[in-house]
Every structure is written in C-alpha cells, then in structure tokens.
Write an enzyme that holds these catalytic residues in place. Structure first.
Site, mmCIF file in Angstrom:
data_model
loop_
_atom_site.group_PDB
_atom_site.id
_atom_site.type_symbol
_atom_site.label_atom_id
_atom_site.label_comp_id
_atom_site.label_asym_id
_atom_site.label_seq_id
_atom_site.Cartn_x
_atom_site.Cartn_y
_atom_site.Cartn_z
ATOM 1 N N ASP A 188 63.112 127.530 54.394
ATOM 2 C CA ASP A 188 63.672 127.862 55.706
ATOM 3 C C ASP A 188 64.936 128.700 55.533
ATOM 4 O O ASP A 188 65.542 128.745 54.451
ATOM 5 C CB ASP A 188 63.985 126.589 56.488
ATOM 6 C CG ASP A 188 62.721 125.821 56.848
ATOM 7 O OD1 ASP A 188 61.669 126.474 57.015
ATOM 8 O OD2 ASP A 188 62.788 124.574 56.943
ATOM 9 N N HIS A 222 59.082 132.492 53.161
ATOM 10 C CA HIS A 222 59.469 131.757 54.367
ATOM 11 C C HIS A 222 58.441 130.683 54.723
ATOM 12 O O HIS A 222 58.707 129.821 55.571
ATOM 13 C CB HIS A 222 59.627 132.727 55.536
ATOM 14 C CG HIS A 222 60.550 132.244 56.609
ATOM 15 N ND1 HIS A 222 61.311 131.103 56.480
ATOM 16 C CD2 HIS A 222 60.840 132.737 57.842
ATOM 17 C CE1 HIS A 222 62.022 130.919 57.568
ATOM 18 N NE2 HIS A 222 61.757 131.889 58.418
#
Length: 408
Positions: free
Chosen positions: A383, A379
């Site tokens: 995204d 992450h």
C-alpha cells in the site's frame, strides 16, 4: 598353455593401447547452469585446428544473466566444434573435441616466433642476397604478373569503388542503417521488464535526500576507512545499509506474491540486487544477508562484485535470487526517473545524481547537495502508506546515519 598365456598377454596389451587412444581425444561438455538458467548461446573464440593451452578460453556461452567462459581442460588442438556459432546448448551438451598434445601447444606459441622469422632457413649466402636484391629491382616487373590474376577482381571492384567516391560528395545526405541480433541477455531483460509491466500494478513514489551529512562523514572518515579496510568509502553502501534497515521495519516490501498459489511469500532474509550497467547489458549481482553486514562488509562486497562485472567474470550464482533491487542511474548523470521492478521482487529503489539545489532549511534558503530517490512498488501487495514510510526511512537513515546506530 603357452599359447593361452601369449594370447592373454596380447589381449591385455591391446586393451592398454586402446585406452591410450581414447585418452588422446576428449569431448568437452557445456558446464552445468544454475537452476534459473536452462540454456545459452555459444560464441566461439577458437576454430578447428587451433592450438590451445590449458585454461585458455575456447568459447563463451551467453545466458539470460551472464556469459559463462568455457576453458580448455588441457593443452591440445581443437579437432571439431560440435555446435555452430550462435547455437543453443543446455547443461551437459557436447561442445568440442580436443586432442591432447601435452606441452606441445604451450611450445607452439613460442615456436611461432622463430617460425615466423624464416631467416634461419635461408641462411645460405647464395640464396638470401639474390632474393633481397631481386625485390627492389624486380618490383616493376612483378606487379604485372600479379595483377593479371587480380585484374579481374579489381575490375569487379571498380563499380563498388564508384559509390564510395560518390559518398564523400554527398556524405551529409547519405542515410544508412544496419542490424544486429539482440544478444540473449538483452532479450531476457526485455522479456522480464515487459512481464513486470504486464503482471505488477507498478506505482512510484518519490522523495529527496539531503546528502550534506553523508558527504561530510565520507570526507572526514574516508582516509581512516581506507587505511583500516583497504576500501574506498562510497555512497552506495549507505543506501544498501539504509535499505536493509527499512526492509526490516517494512517486511512487506521484502515479500512477493506467488501468482500460482495466490500466496504472499515473506522472506526472513534480505538479499539486495545492485544493478550494474556493462557493455553487454544490465547485470544485477546480489549482496546476500545484508541485514547481518556492516559498512565495511557491504563496501567490500560491492567492490568485489563491481570488479567482476567489469571483467565479465560474474557467475550465475552471483546473480541468483535477490529480494530487493537498487539501481543507481546517478552515475550516468540521471536527475529523475522511475525504475521498473525486477521480478520476482516487489520493489526497486532508484538513486539519481547529486546536484546542488536551493532548499528551505530552518526557514532560510540554502544550497545543498540533493538527490532524488524513487521507489517503484507492486501496488497489489504494498500500500501507499508502507511505500512512503519505507522511502522516508531510507531518507532519514542516509541524511543522519545516527538513525541506524540508535535504531530509531
């Protein structure tokens, strides 16, 4: 002048004989490793004094990724093992010395069969009949003398024999444990997975795939596919092809963060690692340049790599690199799970088992063959939007292969 000539001839002859002696004994060294592998542990298959044939495996070197077999370069006898069993070696480290014997080792194996049958030596009728007759008749007298030297060990064994007798009576209540040293591959797997947890901000998104169309396509075309390509049409090739298609549309999933330079490295090629479970641990051979391959090419490569993995013949080069990983826990019956990223990658796709489940189709409940899929991603780089879009693209391509054909 004559003395000078004789001395020169003598020196030449002396040089030639030493050269022959040097060639009789050779030192075999550790083969060179790939750049990503620096050392390995030695596990000997042969011992000092063993006769080996050319290309016969003398030892295996267990590295972080696979086991490298070291064959004998010629027929001969092992004179010395230069590294202890379990010792660490690097590329070029001397492993053992071998005395060449030409074709003698090859003959040694067949020679063992006649040697093992000593009937040819005691062919004399005077020797063989008494020995054969004496065995049954003298069996009672023979044990007492043989037991005399062995009586001490037997008495020593009696105390140890008592616990086994006690164990059957309380077998269900006995609790025991034993220890085994982790092999190098398992140690490396544990280290890398823990590093991934400590380094990446891992997040997992899920979806489900209706396998009806891909199963129907396989059932309809598997015979023609087998006839033309001599390969069985499986489901893994569909997910590999779909992943390559999705990675081209979402290149950030194919990228990686270089923590040393704080840069994002975008790859313009797609090398997909396919996780394969073996008795010695998890291996991840790589299918390279998947974006240029068709179904048959992918299926052939998967088949070849899988066969090499089962035979423990994967080379380190087969597992180097990889920009994305697919792990198929479904072959073991997995329903649902979250895979862990394989560094230095940024995402991994987890496939699971195909199970019939009731699903809503066109406002009606139908039973369909469904598979849960999971995408674990870093992450820090990817995204949620890119991750979900990527996984939905795989779902669309597998559920309807025409998406790939029409580039939708």
């Amino acid at each position: 002048m004559g003395s000078v000539n004789s001395s020169s001839v003598f020196s030449v002859r002396f040089f030639q004989t030493t050269a022959v002696c040097k060639n009789d004994v050779i030192t075999v060294q550790t083969p060179a490793f790939a750049e990503s592998v620096t050392e390995g542990d030695v596990r000997w298959e042969k011992a000092v004094g063993d006769a080996v044939a050319e290309d016969e495996v003398v030892c295996e070197i267990e590295t972080d990724k696979t086991s490298v077999q070291v064959p004998s370069p010629a027929n001969g006898i092992i004179e010395a093992l230069l590294v202890p069993d379990g010792g660490k070696v690097e590329g070029g480290t001397p492993l053992f010395t071998l005395r060449k014997t030409g074709a003698a080792p090859a003959k040694a194996k067949p020679a063992e069969a006649p040697a093992a049958a000593p009937k040819a030596e005691p062919q004399a009728p005077a020797v063989s009949p008494p020995s054969v007759a004496a065995i049954p008749t003298q069996m009672p007298p023979v044990p007492p003398p043989s037991q005399l030297p062995s009586s001490k060990p037997v008495s020593a064994i009696k105390p140890t024999a008592a616990p086994p007798l006690a164990e059957p009576g309380a077998a269900k209540g006995v609790r025991s444990e034993h220890r085994e040293k982790m092999n190098r591959m398992r140690q490396r797997i544990a280290q890398r997975l823990k590093e991934a947890q400590n380094t990446c901000a891992m997040l997992t998104t899920f979806n489900e795939v209706d396998m009806s169309n891909i199963q129907e396509m396989r059932a309809r075309h598997k015979d023609a596919f087998l006839k033309k390509h001599n390969l069985k049409l499986g489901f893994m090739s569909a997910f590999v092809k779909a992943s390559a298609f999705a990675l081209q549309e979402q290149p950030v999933v194919n990228a990686v963060i270089d923590d040393a330079t704080k840069e994002v490295v975008y790859r313009d090629y797609i090398d997909i690692s396919v996780a394969v479970a073996t008795p010695r641990g998890l291996v991840v051979p790589v299918i390279r340049n998947v974006e240029t391959m068709n179904y048959a090419d992918i299926e052939r490569t998967i088949s070849e790599l899988g066969e090499k993995a089962r035979k423990n013949e994967l080379a380190i080069e087969d597992m180097d690199g990889g920009t994305f990983t697919i792990s198929n826990g479904g072959v073991f019956g997995s329903l649902f799970g979250t895979p862990i990223i394989n560094p230095p990658q940024s995402a991994i796709l987890g496939m699971h088992g195909i199970f019939d489940r009731p699903v809503a189709v066109g406002g009606k409940v139908e039973v369909r063959p469904m598979m849960y899929v999971a995408l674990t991603y870093d992450h820090r780089l990817i995204d949620g939007r890119e991750a979900v879009t990527f996984l939905r693209k795989i779902k669309a391509a597998v559920e309807d292969p025409r998406v790939l054909l029409l580039d939708l």
